[in-house]
Design a protein around this motif. Structure first.
Motif, PDB file in Angstrom:
ATOM      1  N   GLU A 132       0.919  -1.268  -0.115  1.00 16.95           N
ATOM      2  CA  GLU A 132      -0.077  -0.101  -0.084  1.00 16.95           C
ATOM      3  C   GLU A 132       0.870   1.292   0.050  1.00 16.95           C
ATOM      4  O   GLU A 132       0.436   2.189  -0.381  1.00 16.95           O
ATOM      5  CB  GLU A 132      -0.881  -0.011   1.308  1.00 16.95           C
ATOM      6  N   ASN A 133       2.144   1.373   0.296  1.00 16.90           N
ATOM      7  CA  ASN A 133       3.019   2.391   0.451  1.00 16.90           C
ATOM      8  C   ASN A 133       4.118   2.480  -0.677  1.00 16.90           C
ATOM      9  O   ASN A 133       4.950   3.254  -0.977  1.00 16.90           O
ATOM     10  CB  ASN A 133       3.681   2.506   1.710  1.00 16.90           C
ATOM     11  N   VAL A 134       3.745   1.349  -1.723  1.00 16.54           N
ATOM     12  CA  VAL A 134       4.782   1.414  -2.918  1.00 16.54           C
ATOM     13  C   VAL A 134       4.013   2.063  -3.979  1.00 16.54           C
ATOM     14  O   VAL A 134       2.961   1.819  -4.276  1.00 16.54           O
ATOM     15  CB  VAL A 134       4.653  -0.033  -3.355  1.00 16.54           C
ATOM     16  N   ILE A 135       4.572   3.046  -4.521  1.00 21.11           N
ATOM     17  CA  ILE A 135       4.030   4.223  -5.326  1.00 21.11           C
ATOM     18  C   ILE A 135       4.378   3.829  -6.884  1.00 21.11           C
ATOM     19  O   ILE A 135       3.447   3.626  -7.856  1.00 21.11           O
ATOM     20  CB  ILE A 135       4.331   5.685  -5.153  1.00 21.11           C
ATOM     21  N   ILE A 136       5.706   3.465  -7.314  1.00 18.61           N
ATOM     22  CA  ILE A 136       5.959   2.917  -8.843  1.00 18.61           C
ATOM     23  C   ILE A 136       5.456   1.960  -8.738  1.00 18.61           C
ATOM     24  O   ILE A 136       5.607   0.752  -8.140  1.00 18.61           O
ATOM     25  CB  ILE A 136       7.522   3.096  -8.531  1.00 18.61           C
ATOM     26  N   GLU A 137       4.510   1.740  -9.981  1.00 18.81           N
ATOM     27  CA  GLU A 137       3.815   0.571 -10.338  1.00 18.81           C
ATOM     28  C   GLU A 137       4.658  -0.372 -11.504  1.00 18.81           C
ATOM     29  O   GLU A 137       4.369  -1.585 -11.364  1.00 18.81           O
ATOM     30  CB  GLU A 137       2.641   0.989 -11.179  1.00 18.81           C
ATOM     31  N   GLU A 138       5.586   0.440 -11.842  1.00 17.43           N
ATOM     32  CA  GLU A 138       6.421  -0.793 -13.024  1.00 17.43           C
ATOM     33  C   GLU A 138       7.748  -0.086 -12.969  1.00 17.43           C
ATOM     34  O   GLU A 138       8.149   1.163 -13.227  1.00 17.43           O
ATOM     35  CB  GLU A 138       5.713  -0.554 -14.310  1.00 17.43           C
TER      36      GLU A 138
END
Length: 546
Positions: free
Chosen positions: A243-249
Motif C-alpha cells: 500500500e505504500n509502494v507508489i511506482i507501479e512498474e
C-alpha cells in the motif's frame, strides 16, 4: 527539465500495457511530502550490459543486485542514508558473546504467489548459496560471514544441512557464528542472503527465473524479460507493504552505447542513465540538478595478473612503475570528469570507520612519480635501454572504460616507453576471462562495497577470495585480515593491509567512484545520501510536472 518526461513510443512499446496508469484509481494522488503525483507511475532506467543472472544466490554484479533488491527482500534493508532498517525481519538480538544472531521475522511477509515467507526459506537459501554444487560466484561471501561450519560446507567436507543457521520456528531465524562480527547485520542486506523459494526452484530448475515461473518476496515481480533488450518488473500486490509502494512498474533497458543512451534520455525516452566520460560539466550546466554526481563506495582499478600472466607482470617493480606512471589527476579531471577522486589505495576514504594510511606516492607530484617509475622499470630491465614491453589491457565494452584505457596507454608510452593493446569484451565473456585469469597483462575492475566497512574491500585481495582476479597471494595480508574482525583497533590492521597492496601493487588503483547520472526531475526519492548507492524502486515516486 527535458521537454518531456513521458516515454517515447519506441520505449513504451516495450512495457507492459497496463503500466502505472492504474495508480490514480487505487492511491491518493499525493506523495510522501504532499507533492502532487503524476498519473504515470513508472520508472525506466538504462544499464550497460545484460544481467548474467537474477537468481539472488548467483548474482555477482551491481546491476543484478539492484534487480534482486526489487524482486526480493532480505532480513534487513537500508534507508536513504544507508542505515539498517527492517526488511523481512522486524528486529534481531545478539548474544552477549556476539556469536549468535536471532532474527524475528514479520508475520505478514509473503511470496508473490501468496505463500508465507518463513525462516526456513532463509535456511534453504543460505545452504544453497554455500553448497559447492550451486557454484555461486559469491560463495566466498558466505565464508566472510563466519557462519558456523561455513568453511567445511564450502570445501565439501560437511553437508549444507550442517551450516550454522536454524529456523527455530516460522518467524525466528537463528544464525551461529564462529567469531564475533560487529558488522554482521549489515551483511544480510546483500542479495546472496535473500530468501529463495525452494518449491519453485525444485519445480522449474534453472528456468525458475523466467517470467511466469519466478516467485519473489520483494515489492515487484518479474513481468517480462528480453535478453539484451530489457527487463520489466511490476508491482507485487502480495508484498507486505504494497500500500505504500507508489511506482507501479520498473524497466531496465540494456543499451551498450553510453552516448546513444544519453541521446535517448535527452529525448525523454526514459528516466535515468549514466553520464558518459567527460560530459558531466556540460550536462550539469545544461540540465542543472538533473545531472547528479555523488560519492560512492566503489573503487576503479586494474587487476595485474601476477600468477599466470606475462613474465613482466610478476615483477613488483614493473607493477609499481605502471601504477606510478598513471596520472590520476588527468583521468578524473579530463577523462571521466564526473566528481571521481584519485585513488592510490583500494578502500575509499569515506568508508565507515576507516582512515586511509599515509601513502608516500600519494603526496608526490606526478613528475616525481614519473621519475621513480622510470627508475623502477629500468631496474626491472625494461625501457629505452632494456627490453621492450607491451601490456595488454582487457575491459568490458564501454566508451568510458575505453577512454580510460586509451589515456593510461598513452601515459605508459610517454613516460615508460611501454606499448599497450586494447581488448574490449562483452560483459559475460569479460567476467569469465578475468575470473579465470585468462589474460596476460591487466584487466579493468571495479569493486563496490557489499556493506559499509573496510573489510568489504580488503577481503577481495585475500588468497582464497573468489574475486582476487590478480592471483596475488600474501600470507601476511591474509593474517591481518583474519585478525581484523575481532581486533580492538581493526583500522590499524586495515591500514597495514593497504600498505602491503601499495608495496606489491597486485592491483593498480585509479580512482574512487562518483555516481554520475542523469535523473529526470519528476522522479523523487532517490537515496543520494546512501554511500553505497543502494536504491529500492519501492521508495521512488513520480511527481506531476509543473
Amino acid at each position: 527539465m527535458k521537454m518531456t518526461s513521458a516515454l517515447k513510443a519506441t520505449t513504451a512499446a516495450l512495457l507492459v500495457a497496463t503500466g502505472g496508469m492504474a495508480y490514480a484509481e487505487s492511491h491518493a494522488m499525493t506523495g510522501p511530502n504532499g507533492e502532487a503525483l503524476a498519473e504515470n507511475q513508472t520508472f525506466t532506467y538504462r544499464v550497460l550490459d545484460e544481467f548474467p543472472s537474477i537468481d539472488p544466490n548467483l548474482i555477482e554484479d551491481v546491476e543484478g543486485s539492484a534487480i534482486a533488491r526489487n524482486l526480493f527482500e532480505g532480513l534487513m534493508s537500508e534507508d536513504a542514508q544507508g542505515e539498517l532498517v527492517p526488511g523481512v525481519a522486524t528486529d534481531f538480538e545478539v548474544s552477549d558473546d556476539g556469536m549468535t544472531y536471532t532474527f524475528n521475522l514479520r508475520d505478514n511477509a509473503m511470496w508473490s504467489n501468496g505463500e508465507p515467507v518463513t525462516a526456513s526459506d532463509f535456511v534453504y537459501s543460505w545452504r544453497r548459496a554455500a553448497d559447492p554444487a550451486t557454484a555461486s560466484e559469491y560463495q566466498w561471501y558466505m565464508g566472510l560471514m563466519k557462519i558456523e561450519n561455513i568453511e567445511e560446507v564450502i570445501a565439501g567436507e560437511m553437508s549444507p544441512e550442517e551450516l550454522g543457521v536454524t529456523a527455530i520456528d516460522d518467524h525466528t531465524l537463528e544464525v551461529r557464528l564462529t567469531e564475533p562480527l560487529p558488522y554482521f547485520a549489515q551483511m544480510v542486506t546483500h542479495a546472496t542472503t535473500f530468501p529463495v523459494p525452494q518449491s519453485v526452484i525444485e519445480e522449474h530448475g534453472d528456468a525458475w527465473t523466467q517470467p511466469g515461473n519466478m516467485v519473489g518476496n520483494g515489492a515487484y515481480v518479474l513481468a517480462e524479460r528480453v535478453p539484451q533488450e530489457y527487463i520489466t518488473l511490476t508491482k507485487n500486490e502480495n508484498y507486505w507493504d504494497a500500500e505504500n509502494v507508489i511506482i507501479e512498474e520498473v524497466t531496465a533497458l540494456i543499451i551498450n552505447d553510453e552516448n546513444a543512451a544519453l541521446t535517448r534520455w535527452e529525448a525523454g525516452e526514459f528516466d535515468q542513465t549514466d553520464v558518459p566520460a567527460g560530459q558531466f560539466p556540460r550536462l550539469a550546466e545544461e540540465y542543472g540538478e538533473e545531472a547528479v554526481s555523488v560519492p560512492n563506495l566503489c573503487t576503479y582499478y586494474y587487476n595485474v595478473n601476477v600468477e599466470s600472466g606475462m613474465e613482466a607482470m610478476k615483477d613488483p617493480n614493473v607493477r609499481k612503475a605502471l601504477s606510478l606512471a598513471i596520472d590520476r589527476d588527468v583521468i578524473v579531471n579530463n577523462v571521466t570528469a564526473s566528481g571521481q577522486v584519485p585513488a592510490f589505495s583500494l578502500t575509499p576514504p569515506y568508508t565507515a570507520g576507516f582512515e586511509t594510511p599515509e601513502i608516500d606516492v600519494a603526496g608526490m607530484t606526478q613528475e616525481e612519480r614519473n621519475e621513480m617509475a622510470k627508475e623502477l622499470m629500468a631496474e626491472a630491465g625494461y625501457g629505452p635501454d632494456g627490453e621492450s614491453l607491451t601490456v595488454p589491457i582487457i575491459y568490458n565494452t564501454s566508451d568510458s572504460h575505453r577512454s580510460v584505457a586509451v589515456a593510461i596507454g598513452q601515459m605508459w608510452k610517454q613516460t615508460l616507453g611501454v606499448e599497450t593493446t586494447l581488448d574490449n569484451q562483452e560483459w559475460q565473456t569479460y567476467l569469465t576471462t578475468r575470473g579465470e585469469g585468462d589474460y596476460e597483462g591487466v584487466a579493468r575492475a571495479g569493486w563496490c562495497a557489499d556493506y559499509n566497512e573496510a573489510s568489504s574491500f580488503l577481503d577481495i585481495m585475500q588468497s582464497d577470495s573468489g574475486y582476487n582476479d590478480s592471483g596475488w597471494s600474501n600470507s601476511e595480508y591474509d593474517q591481518l585480515m583474519a585478525e581484523a574482525p575481532t581486533a580492538n583497533d581493526p583500522n590499524a590492521l586495515y591500514q597495514q593491509a593497504e600498505q602491503l597492496i601499495v608495496e606489491e601493487q597486485p592491483i593498480l588503483p585509479i580512482y574512487f567512484y562518483a555516481t554520475a547520472f542523469m535523473l529526470d526531475d519528476t522522479i523523487k526519492g532517490w537515496p543520494l545520501e546512501n554511500p553505497s548507492d543502494t536504491w529500492y524502486a519501492k521508495d521512488l515516486y513520480r511527481v506531476a510536472e509543473e
